[in-house]
Design a protein around this motif. Structure first.
Motif, PDB file in Angstrom:
ATOM      1  N   ALA A 108     -23.671 103.630 116.914  1.00 52.63           N
ATOM      2  CA  ALA A 108     -24.909 104.406 116.785  1.00 52.63           C
ATOM      3  C   ALA A 108     -24.968 105.514 117.840  1.00 52.63           C
ATOM      4  O   ALA A 108     -25.359 106.646 117.535  1.00 52.63           O
TER       5      ALA A 108
ATOM      6  N   VAL B   6     -22.452 108.284 116.847  1.00 52.09           N
ATOM      7  CA  VAL B   6     -22.933 109.072 115.720  1.00 52.09           C
ATOM      8  C   VAL B   6     -24.079 109.978 116.161  1.00 52.09           C
ATOM      9  O   VAL B   6     -24.153 111.151 115.764  1.00 52.09           O
ATOM     10  N   PHE B   7     -24.978 109.467 116.994  1.00 53.68           N
ATOM     11  CA  PHE B   7     -26.071 110.302 117.507  1.00 53.68           C
ATOM     12  C   PHE B   7     -25.515 111.527 118.227  1.00 53.68           C
ATOM     13  O   PHE B   7     -25.964 112.653 117.992  1.00 53.68           O
TER      14      PHE B   7
ATOM     15  N   ALA C  85     -28.091 108.055 113.259  1.00 51.86           N
ATOM     16  CA  ALA C  85     -27.580 107.021 114.173  1.00 51.86           C
ATOM     17  C   ALA C  85     -28.122 105.649 113.783  1.00 51.86           C
ATOM     18  O   ALA C  85     -27.394 104.649 113.814  1.00 51.86           O
TER      19      ALA C  85
END
Length: 184
Positions: free
Chosen positions: A43, A46-47, A75
């Protein structure tokens, strides 16, 4: 470096370390939930990656809620997907992937491998695993006998008791009716 680049680098680095050094960070699983490090690292990565992409495409024309909201939403989706995949993989793993412990053997039958003066070794089978473990007992046991695990000690020695074999069935004796012997 921007905040998004730091998040992407930290997320990808933590994910790579969790894969390379498997088992080293399992303490986090006790703190949060099973598989928490890969889920959180994915997460975070991806953020950071989506945030860098949004920032590069839109530049300074975006408001802060959009600049943070879009990467944060993706995310959360990436974390949820990673968690679902993690749980699915954990369920598909065979249960016997973890070694057996002496505590789970309490109440099960074991076979005596060798025995002398109240101590010896027994072979236990559980979940497809076979293990030879030290044991002690006050009962008289012999090699090949089947015993019952009663308890365990602090040093992982099994405390076993003898299982009495079923009483042998004896044929019933019937009186034989014979004709009387001839006289004379």
């Amino acid at each position: 470096m921007s905040l998004f680049m730091w998040c992407a680098v930290l997320g990808c680095g933590a994910l790579a370390l969790s894969l390379l050094l498997d088992g080293l960070f399992d303490g986090l699983d006790d703190l949060l939930f099973d598989g928490s490090l890969p889920v959180l690292a994915c997460a975070l990565g991806v953020f950071g990656a989506v945030g860098m992409g949004v920032q590069a495409l839109a530049g300074e024309r975006l408001s802060t809620p959009v600049l943070i909201g879009v990467p944060l939403g993706l995310a959360v989706v990436a974390g949820a997907v990673t968690r679902a995949v993690w749980r699915r993989l954990r369920r598909s793993m065979p249960r016997n992937a973890t070694p057996l412990t002496v505590g789970e053997l309490v109440g099960s039958e074991v076979q005596v491998v060798w025995w002398k003066d109240g101590r010896g070794e027994v072979m236990a089978t559980s979940r497809g695993h076979q293990a030879t473990l030290p044991a002690r007992s006050d009962d008289v046991l012999r090699t090949g006998a089947v015993a019952w695990v009663v308890d365990t000690t602090a040093d992982d020695t099994l405390v076993v008791g003898r299982i009495d074999p079923p009483a042998p069935t004896e044929p019933t004796s019937r009186p034989v009716n014979r004709p009387p012997a001839p006289a004379g």
